[in-house]
Design a protein around this motif. Structure first.
Motif, short mmCIF file in Angstrom:
data_model
loop_
_atom_site.label_atom_id
_atom_site.label_comp_id
_atom_site.label_asym_id
_atom_site.label_seq_id
_atom_site.Cartn_x
_atom_site.Cartn_y
_atom_site.Cartn_z
N GLU A 24 12.19 18.76 63.33
CA GLU A 24 12.28 20.05 63.46
C GLU A 24 13.74 20.66 63.23
OE1 GLU A 24 10.49 23.37 66.29
OE2 GLU A 24 12.08 22.35 67.53
N ILE A 25 13.79 21.54 62.39
CA ILE A 25 15.22 22.25 62.32
C ILE A 25 15.00 23.70 62.78
CG2 ILE A 25 16.76 23.27 60.56
CD1 ILE A 25 16.11 21.00 58.94
N ALA A 26 15.70 23.92 64.03
CA ALA A 26 15.65 25.27 64.57
C ALA A 26 16.85 25.93 64.94
CB ALA A 26 14.70 24.76 66.20
N PHE A 27 16.77 27.16 65.10
CA PHE A 27 17.79 27.91 65.57
C PHE A 27 17.76 28.93 66.78
CE2 PHE A 27 15.61 30.16 62.49
CZ PHE A 27 15.65 31.41 62.94
N SER A 28 18.75 29.56 67.31
CA SER A 28 18.69 30.21 68.26
C SER A 28 19.86 31.54 68.16
CB SER A 28 18.74 29.68 69.73
OG SER A 28 19.81 29.01 70.09
N VAL A 29 19.68 32.56 68.65
CA VAL A 29 20.85 33.63 68.65
C VAL A 29 20.30 34.71 69.41
CG1 VAL A 29 19.37 35.17 66.50
CG2 VAL A 29 21.94 35.13 66.84
N ARG A 30 21.68 35.48 69.91
CA ARG A 30 21.31 36.49 71.18
C ARG A 30 20.61 37.65 70.58
NH1 ARG A 30 21.59 35.41 76.36
NH2 ARG A 30 23.41 34.45 76.89
N HIS A 31 19.76 38.43 71.12
CA HIS A 31 19.22 39.67 70.71
C HIS A 31 19.48 40.65 71.95
CE1 HIS A 31 15.85 42.41 70.20
NE2 HIS A 31 16.28 42.35 69.08
N ALA A 166 24.90 51.35 74.66
CA ALA A 166 25.54 50.86 75.59
C ALA A 166 26.67 50.11 75.37
CB ALA A 166 24.59 50.51 76.92
N GLY A 167 27.04 49.77 74.27
CA GLY A 167 28.19 48.81 73.70
C GLY A 167 27.52 47.63 73.32
N GLY A 168 28.12 46.89 72.58
CA GLY A 168 27.65 45.29 72.03
C GLY A 168 26.76 45.79 70.55
N TRP A 169 26.26 44.58 70.32
CA TRP A 169 25.35 44.66 69.18
C TRP A 169 24.02 44.04 69.33
CZ3 TRP A 169 27.78 46.87 65.24
CH2 TRP A 169 29.09 47.00 65.04
#
Length: 189
Positions: A24-31, A166-169
């Motif tokens: 497996e090639i997996a990834f994660s990112v903030r939302h 509210a700020g951020g992305w």
């Protein structure tokens, strides 16, 4: 897949082909700055040439079908395939080719290589571990590897985002990548 008394021993430089069915090639990112979205690539292939006694002689090459991205949400996957992110129409593959492998002890390694994504090639570092070898039920040999890397998507031109009231992305800059690899021994290299 620990290397034990009845497991085959890896001696010399061996060539291993990545088994995509058992890898497996997996990834994660903030939302929204509060949650993590996870995904994976469903189609890829590659090879590992490896000698535990002389890891510096080894190499790793992986090719990923960028359009095979899968976050379990078709609308999001289509957006990730667009020019805002992976731009699969222009850049259908993602590649990694190692430049050096350094032993860190305890079957851990530092793998430095070039990652090509969206037509941009950058040097990245994988923190890797050799998990051992074992015989499969068909008389072949299998090896296990795991690796992790942290990337900044802006380094590869994937800078699309939306500012939050509210700020951020909407989407985080940092992408954590995890590779869990089972590979089939093909030959001595």
């Amino acid at each position: 897949m620990q290397q034990g008394t009845d497991a085959p021993e890896v001696t010399g430089l061996a060539r291993w082909e990545i088994d995509p069915v058992h890898s497996e090639i997996a990834f994660s990112v903030r939302h929204l700055m509060v949650a993590t979205v996870r995904g994976r690539f469903n189609q890829f292939h590659g090879l590992v040439e490896f000698d535990p006694a002389q890891p510096e002689r080894g190499r790793v090459e992986v090719t990923i079908d960028a359009a095979s991205i899968d976050t379990r949400n078709e609308q999001r996957d289509n957006h990730l395939r667009s020019s805002d992110f992976l731009d699969v129409g222009r850049y259908p593959v993602i590649t990694f080719v190692s430049k050096s492998i350094e032993a860190l002890g305890d079957n851990r390694f530092r793998v430095v290589g070039d990652l090509a994504l969206r037509g941009i090639s950058k040097e990245v570092v994988l923190d890797a571990e050799f998990l051992g070898v074992g015989k499969d039920p068909w008389g072949g040999e299998r090896a296990g590897f795991t690796a992790r890397a942290r990337l900044n998507r802006h380094d590869f031109g994937a800078s699309w985002n939306v500012a939050l009231e509210a700020g951020g992305w909407l989407v985080g800059d940092t992408v954590d990548v995890t590779l869990d690899v089972e590979a089939i021994r093909k030959e001595s290299a």
